[in-house]
Design a protein around this motif. Structure first.
Motif, PDB file in Angstrom:
ATOM      1  N   ARG A 144      15.229  12.944 113.219  1.00 31.20           N
ATOM      2  CA  ARG A 144      15.615  12.282 114.476  1.00 31.20           C
ATOM      3  C   ARG A 144      14.600  12.605 115.573  1.00 31.20           C
ATOM      4  O   ARG A 144      14.170  11.725 116.324  1.00 31.20           O
ATOM      5  N   HIS A 145      14.190  13.864 115.662  1.00 31.23           N
ATOM      6  CA  HIS A 145      13.217  14.269 116.679  1.00 31.23           C
ATOM      7  C   HIS A 145      11.891  13.526 116.475  1.00 31.23           C
ATOM      8  O   HIS A 145      11.293  13.017 117.426  1.00 31.23           O
ATOM      9  N   VAL A 146      11.443  13.468 115.222  1.00 34.08           N
ATOM     10  CA  VAL A 146      10.189  12.778 114.902  1.00 34.08           C
ATOM     11  C   VAL A 146      10.287  11.300 115.270  1.00 34.08           C
ATOM     12  O   VAL A 146       9.381  10.747 115.911  1.00 34.08           O
ATOM     13  N   LEU A 147      11.384  10.639 114.893  1.00 34.29           N
ATOM     14  CA  LEU A 147      11.520   9.209 115.175  1.00 34.29           C
ATOM     15  C   LEU A 147      11.654   8.931 116.670  1.00 34.29           C
ATOM     16  O   LEU A 147      11.161   7.919 117.171  1.00 34.29           O
ATOM     17  N   GLU A 148      12.284   9.825 117.412  1.00 33.80           N
ATOM     18  CA  GLU A 148      12.352   9.660 118.879  1.00 33.80           C
ATOM     19  C   GLU A 148      10.964   9.809 119.497  1.00 33.80           C
ATOM     20  O   GLU A 148      10.611   9.098 120.435  1.00 33.80           O
ATOM     21  N   THR A 149      10.166  10.724 118.961  1.00 39.83           N
ATOM     22  CA  THR A 149       8.798  10.891 119.454  1.00 39.83           C
ATOM     23  C   THR A 149       7.979   9.643 119.158  1.00 39.83           C
ATOM     24  O   THR A 149       7.238   9.145 120.024  1.00 39.83           O
ATOM     25  N   ILE A 150       8.102   9.113 117.942  1.00 37.31           N
ATOM     26  CA  ILE A 150       7.406   7.878 117.572  1.00 37.31           C
ATOM     27  C   ILE A 150       7.860   6.732 118.472  1.00 37.31           C
ATOM     28  O   ILE A 150       7.039   5.952 118.962  1.00 37.31           O
ATOM     29  N   LYS A 151       9.151   6.643 118.699  1.00 39.94           N
ATOM     30  CA  LYS A 151       9.703   5.599 119.575  1.00 39.94           C
ATOM     31  C   LYS A 151       9.073   5.670 120.966  1.00 39.94           C
ATOM     32  O   LYS A 151       8.734   4.644 121.558  1.00 39.94           O
ATOM     33  N   SER A 152       8.873   6.880 121.488  1.00 38.01           N
ATOM     34  CA  SER A 152       8.280   7.012 122.827  1.00 38.01           C
ATOM     35  C   SER A 152       6.832   6.522 122.847  1.00 38.01           C
ATOM     36  O   SER A 152       6.392   5.923 123.829  1.00 38.01           O
ATOM     37  N   VAL A 153       6.093   6.746 121.768  1.00 39.69           N
ATOM     38  CA  VAL A 153       4.709   6.246 121.693  1.00 39.69           C
ATOM     39  C   VAL A 153       4.727   4.720 121.659  1.00 39.69           C
ATOM     40  O   VAL A 153       3.977   4.056 122.387  1.00 39.69           O
ATOM     41  N   ILE A 154       5.595   4.150 120.832  1.00 38.08           N
ATOM     42  CA  ILE A 154       5.682   2.693 120.703  1.00 38.08           C
ATOM     43  C   ILE A 154       6.087   2.058 122.031  1.00 38.08           C
ATOM     44  O   ILE A 154       5.488   1.067 122.471  1.00 38.08           O
ATOM     45  N   GLU A 155       7.079   2.616 122.690  1.00 42.06           N
ATOM     46  CA  GLU A 155       7.532   2.066 123.968  1.00 42.06           C
ATOM     47  C   GLU A 155       6.467   2.214 125.050  1.00 42.06           C
ATOM     48  O   GLU A 155       6.305   1.322 125.879  1.00 42.06           O
ATOM     49  N   THR A 156       5.733   3.303 125.043  1.00 40.18           N
ATOM     50  CA  THR A 156       4.646   3.488 126.007  1.00 40.18           C
ATOM     51  C   THR A 156       3.589   2.395 125.832  1.00 40.18           C
ATOM     52  O   THR A 156       2.993   1.926 126.802  1.00 40.18           O
ATOM     53  N   ALA A 157       3.388   1.963 124.592  1.00 42.33           N
ATOM     54  CA  ALA A 157       2.407   0.908 124.298  1.00 42.33           C
ATOM     55  C   ALA A 157       2.967  -0.489 124.556  1.00 42.33           C
ATOM     56  O   ALA A 157       2.241  -1.472 124.429  1.00 42.33           O
ATOM     57  N   GLY A 158       4.246  -0.584 124.897  1.00 43.60           N
ATOM     58  CA  GLY A 158       4.852  -1.877 125.198  1.00 43.60           C
ATOM     59  C   GLY A 158       5.626  -2.505 124.056  1.00 43.60           C
ATOM     60  O   GLY A 158       5.984  -3.682 124.112  1.00 43.60           O
ATOM     61  N   GLY A 159       5.921  -1.748 123.014  1.00 41.95           N
ATOM     62  CA  GLY A 159       6.637  -2.279 121.867  1.00 41.95           C
ATOM     63  C   GLY A 159       8.022  -1.687 121.716  1.00 41.95           C
ATOM     64  O   GLY A 159       8.503  -0.945 122.571  1.00 41.95           O
ATOM     65  N   THR A 160       8.649  -2.016 120.587  1.00 42.39           N
ATOM     66  CA  THR A 160       9.955  -1.465 120.233  1.00 42.39           C
ATOM     67  C   THR A 160       9.912  -1.043 118.769  1.00 42.39           C
ATOM     68  O   THR A 160       8.985  -1.401 118.033  1.00 42.39           O
ATOM     69  N   MET A 161      10.928  -0.345 118.340  1.00 38.80           N
ATOM     70  CA  MET A 161      11.005   0.070 116.944  1.00 38.80           C
ATOM     71  C   MET A 161      11.081  -1.136 116.004  1.00 38.80           C
ATOM     72  O   MET A 161      10.729  -1.025 114.839  1.00 38.80           O
ATOM     73  N   GLN A 162      11.512  -2.287 116.498  1.00 42.12           N
ATOM     74  CA  GLN A 162      11.547  -3.498 115.682  1.00 42.12           C
ATOM     75  C   GLN A 162      10.146  -3.992 115.343  1.00 42.12           C
ATOM     76  O   GLN A 162       9.984  -4.824 114.447  1.00 42.12           O
ATOM     77  N   ASP A 163       9.142  -3.511 116.050  1.00 42.91           N
ATOM     78  CA  ASP A 163       7.751  -3.901 115.794  1.00 42.91           C
ATOM     79  C   ASP A 163       7.101  -3.094 114.672  1.00 42.91           C
ATOM     80  O   ASP A 163       5.974  -3.386 114.263  1.00 42.91           O
ATOM     81  N   VAL A 164       7.790  -2.075 114.176  1.00 49.46           N
ATOM     82  CA  VAL A 164       7.231  -1.220 113.132  1.00 49.46           C
ATOM     83  C   VAL A 164       7.109  -2.015 111.836  1.00 49.46           C
ATOM     84  O   VAL A 164       8.060  -2.657 111.390  1.00 49.46           O
ATOM     85  N   THR A 165       5.926  -1.954 111.230  1.00 49.54           N
ATOM     86  CA  THR A 165       5.685  -2.659 109.975  1.00 49.54           C
ATOM     87  C   THR A 165       5.459  -1.713 108.801  1.00 49.54           C
ATOM     88  O   THR A 165       5.606  -2.119 107.653  1.00 49.54           O
TER      89      THR A 165
END
Length: 129
Positions: A53-74
């Motif tokens: 959960r901690h890792v995925l929240e950290t990844i989510k923060s990087v994605i959101e900072t770049a202007g994306g969402t977790m739905q953009d993960v491929t």
């Protein structure tokens, strides 16, 4: 090709020479992310679910900072230290990707700090901004 380094606010200095994320041509590459606190110490020692959960929240923060969402993960590259933690990792992972799951692979290996049980690297297509 121009690239943008993506560093969420409050990110600690990495242990090695890398950036949390790199955005190029609408594709965000998120570095391998470990369950670290602001001092690069492992959090939730012994708890694979909480570390995931901690890792995925950290990844989510990087994605959101770049202007994306977790739905953009491929694509996700998942590393676990013990297959005994695979079910716990997958249970939390499914909360973040409940449908339209990205491609992924998972391998068992040693990680940079012995108390870390999981590491995830991510690719997200967030479009050209």
């Amino acid at each position: 090709m121009p690239k943008t380094i993506v560093v969420p606010e409050g990110t600690s200095k990495p242990l090695a020479p890398y950036s949390p994320g790199t955005l190029a041509d609408g594709i965000l590459y998120v570095s391998g992310t470990l369950p670290f606190d602001k001092n690069n110490d492992v959090v939730h020692v012994g708890d694979a679910a909480a570390q995931t959960r901690h890792v995925l929240e950290t990844i989510k923060s990087v994605i959101e900072t770049a202007g994306g969402t977790m739905q953009d993960v491929t694509m996700n590259h998942i590393f676990v230290t013990d297959w005994a933690n695979y079910q716990a990792v997958n249970k939390v992972y499914a909360e973040y990707f409940p449908s339209n799951e990205p491609a992924r692979y998972c391998v068992q290996c040693g990680l940079v700090k012995p108390d870390a049980l999981v590491e995830i690297a991510t690719v997200a297509h967030i479009g050209k901004k």
